[in-house]
Design a protein around this motif. Structure first.
Motif, short mmCIF file in Angstrom:
data_model
loop_
_atom_site.label_atom_id
_atom_site.label_comp_id
_atom_site.label_asym_id
_atom_site.label_seq_id
_atom_site.Cartn_x
_atom_site.Cartn_y
_atom_site.Cartn_z
N TYR A 1 94.83 66.53 59.52
CA TYR A 1 95.10 66.33 60.94
C TYR A 1 95.53 67.62 61.62
N SER B 1 91.74 60.59 69.19
CA SER B 1 93.07 60.36 68.63
C SER B 1 93.10 59.15 67.70
N ASP C 1 98.67 66.31 67.58
CA ASP C 1 98.08 65.45 68.61
C ASP C 1 99.23 64.80 69.34
N SER D 1 99.92 61.21 68.40
CA SER D 1 100.18 60.88 66.99
C SER D 1 101.62 61.17 66.61
#
Length: 153
Positions: free
Chosen positions: A137, A33, A140, A143
């Motif tokens: 990306y 992450s 997550d 995030s």
């Protein structure tokens, strides 16, 4: 007095600030992450990098990675803890946004972590809104993805 100036990714003071940011983020998040990029690996033409100078010392930095489509990603925003609380983050972000606009950028995106409450608040105060994950990306749970329109696309 604080000054925001152009910087390069190979300057020792910038390297030291990025290393401090890496240590901070590594303590907060697992490796999968942590999206730590080496700014020196990007072509100079696609990188905007600024640092904040206080007296003779670099106390903050931030970068924008420009994409060919007119979007960009803000990376590596960091203010030394001893210099926080003086609106340096807001000034640095404004300087990075203006430099991105000057390069024709219409949309600025960023990824930050859920444990970085002050950073999220800073970005929100600067007009960034939460959005879904963007390339490169994946979603997550650790995030937060944000975006701000700088110019009409």
């Amino acid at each position: 007095m604080y000054r925001i100036v152009d910087a390069t990714a190979t300057q020792p003071d910038v390297i030291a600030l990025v290393a401090a940011l890496d240590r901070y983020q590594t303590a907060l998040y697992p490796a999968e992450s942590n999206h730590l990029v080496d700014l020196a690996s990007f072509a100079q033409a696609s990188l905007i990098l600024r640092k904040i100078i206080y007296q003779q010392d670099a106390v903050g930095c931030g970068a924008v990675l420009l994409n060919p489509d007119g979007s960009a990603e803000m990376k590596r925003v960091f203010i030394d803890p001893a210099h926080r609380g003086q609106q340096l983050g807001e000034k640095l972000i404004a300087a990075l946004e203006q430099a991105a606009i000057d390069k024709g950028c219409h949309t600025l995106r960023l990824e930050t972590g859920i444990e970085q409450h002050a950073a999220v608040k800073l970005y929100q105060c600067c007009g960034y809104q939460v959005r879904e994950a963007f390339a490169p990306y994946s979603a997550d749970p650790l995030s937060i993805f944000m975006e701000k329109k700088l110019l009409s696309a």
